[in-house]
Design a protein around this motif. Structure first.
Motif, PDB file in Angstrom:
ATOM      1  N   SER A 101      12.272 -43.934  51.199  1.00 27.60           N
ATOM      2  CA  SER A 101      11.517 -42.736  51.583  1.00 27.60           C
ATOM      3  C   SER A 101      10.719 -42.944  52.865  1.00 27.60           C
ATOM      4  N   ILE A 102      10.731 -44.151  53.402  1.00 31.30           N
ATOM      5  CA  ILE A 102      10.051 -44.352  54.702  1.00 31.30           C
ATOM      6  C   ILE A 102      10.910 -43.788  55.839  1.00 31.30           C
ATOM      7  N   ARG A 107      12.995 -37.950  54.658  1.00 27.51           N
ATOM      8  CA  ARG A 107      11.812 -37.115  54.430  1.00 27.51           C
ATOM      9  C   ARG A 107      12.028 -35.686  54.936  1.00 27.51           C
ATOM     10  N   LYS A 108      12.623 -35.571  56.120  1.00 23.28           N
ATOM     11  CA  LYS A 108      12.805 -34.247  56.712  1.00 23.28           C
ATOM     12  C   LYS A 108      13.620 -33.367  55.760  1.00 23.28           C
ATOM     13  N   LEU A 110      14.119 -33.620  52.532  1.00 20.96           N
ATOM     14  CA  LEU A 110      13.490 -33.257  51.255  1.00 20.96           C
ATOM     15  C   LEU A 110      12.257 -32.375  51.435  1.00 20.96           C
ATOM     16  N   VAL A 111      11.526 -32.593  52.527  1.00 19.50           N
ATOM     17  CA  VAL A 111      10.338 -31.752  52.776  1.00 19.50           C
ATOM     18  C   VAL A 111      10.770 -30.294  52.978  1.00 19.50           C
ATOM     19  N   GLU A 112      11.887 -30.099  53.679  1.00 18.02           N
ATOM     20  CA  GLU A 112      12.379 -28.723  53.894  1.00 18.02           C
ATOM     21  C   GLU A 112      12.683 -28.043  52.561  1.00 18.02           C
ATOM     22  N   LEU A 113      13.339 -28.792  51.678  1.00 13.63           N
ATOM     23  CA  LEU A 113      13.668 -28.256  50.355  1.00 13.63           C
ATOM     24  C   LEU A 113      12.388 -27.935  49.566  1.00 13.63           C
ATOM     25  N   GLN A 114      11.415 -28.830  49.650  1.00 14.70           N
ATOM     26  CA  GLN A 114      10.155 -28.622  48.924  1.00 14.70           C
ATOM     27  C   GLN A 114       9.400 -27.395  49.454  1.00 14.70           C
ATOM     28  N   GLN A 115       9.389 -27.248  50.780  1.00 17.84           N
ATOM     29  CA  GLN A 115       8.667 -26.104  51.371  1.00 17.84           C
ATOM     30  C   GLN A 115       9.336 -24.785  50.995  1.00 17.84           C
ATOM     31  N   CYS A 133       1.050 -33.125  54.075  1.00 15.48           N
ATOM     32  CA  CYS A 133       2.170 -32.749  54.962  1.00 15.48           C
ATOM     33  C   CYS A 133       3.010 -31.575  54.477  1.00 15.48           C
ATOM     34  N   VAL A 134       3.392 -31.613  53.215  1.00 15.74           N
ATOM     35  CA  VAL A 134       4.369 -30.616  52.747  1.00 15.74           C
ATOM     36  C   VAL A 134       3.710 -29.239  52.633  1.00 15.74           C
ATOM     37  N   LEU A 135       2.557 -29.192  51.983  1.00 13.18           N
ATOM     38  CA  LEU A 135       1.855 -27.912  51.792  1.00 13.18           C
ATOM     39  C   LEU A 135       0.402 -28.043  52.259  1.00 13.18           C
ATOM     40  N   PRO A 136       0.199 -28.159  53.578  1.00 15.60           N
ATOM     41  CA  PRO A 136      -1.177 -28.360  54.062  1.00 15.60           C
ATOM     42  C   PRO A 136      -2.098 -27.192  53.732  1.00 15.60           C
TER      43      PRO A 136
END
Ligand code: DC
Length: 221
Positions: A101-102, A107-108, A110-115, A133-136
């Motif tokens: 995950s580093i 990260r890019k 999975l973060v897109e999917l999470q957002q 980062c994901v949901l500031p």
């Protein structure tokens, strides 16, 4: 507009247990982001890709499809169409997830999917970088932690209850190593967001933690 609750913290702090209960109480969807990193890690393990080979991990990212579905209210993670929920809870996968995950491309993706999930629904999302980062702009942010000894003890009890033989000292060592890696990586390290409420659950019951966080939600909504 959707409501978002972010819960971050180190491994074994009780995030998923607490987040699931809060989600149920609030009738929100629970999003376990660690499970997504674990599913990616399973792909790398299966394909013999070492965590140290950042270039290969980045290249392989485009061949990995992670999707989330909800079955009877439970989050199910699909890795290239396969339900991998039953395969991602091992220490091997957890350690690989922490190591892989580093990678910025992991990260890019999975973060897109999470957002996207957080835009579409009211969510309680747990992870390491949700509030930062994901949901500031999350409506409620919690940093849930506990001492490494308490976290190791919880993990030890959990495994022992399942009849799995394990060594307490080794579990605590692994937890400390994982903290070290999650907190000191370059991109999106585990950190308490400035506007997050710190909850140390070392001497608290699950019910007490749920009560504190439910109180924060009531204040916010
Ligand atoms: O919460 P967990 O133990 O299932 O997470 C496994 C690893 O995935 C964790 O050690 C670091 C990584 N992770 C991350 O980098 N960011 C997240 N939001 C969630 C997990």
């Amino acid at each position: 507009m959707s409501y978002n609750i972010a819960i971050d913290g180190p491994a074994g702090a009780g995030k998923s247990t607490i987040a699931k209960k809060i989600a149920k109480n609030m009738r929100f969807i629970y999003v376990d982001t660690g499970a997504m990193y674990r599913a990616m890690a399973l792909y790398f393990i299966r394909n013999g890709i070492p965590a140290e080979d950042g270039e290969k991990i980045s290249r392989e990212c485009k061949d990995v499809d992670i999707t989330i579905r909800y079955v009877d209210g439970e989050q199910v993670v699909f890795l290239n169409g396969e339900n991998v929920n039953g395969l991602i809870r091992t220490e091997e996968v957890g350690n690989m997830a922490s190591a892989s995950s580093i990678n910025p491309d992991v990260r890019k993706k999975l973060v897109e999917l999470q957002q996207l999930l957080a835009r579409e629904s009211d969510v309680v999302m747990d992870g390491r970088d949700i509030g930062t980062c994901v949901l500031p702009d999350a409506d409620v942010k919690v940093y849930l932690t506990a001492s490494s000894t308490v976290r190791a003890k919880r993990r030890y009890d959990e495994l022992t209850a399942k009849g799995i033989h394990c060594d307490f000292a080794q579990i605590e060592k692994d937890i400390i190593e994982r903290d070290e890696r999650d907190m000191n990586r370059e991109i999106s390290p585990l950190r308490q967001a400035k506007d997050a409420t710190l909850v140390d659950s070392s001497d608290m019951t699950i019910e007490e933690v749920v009560e504190v966080i439910t109180g924060l939600c009531k204040e916010a909504f």
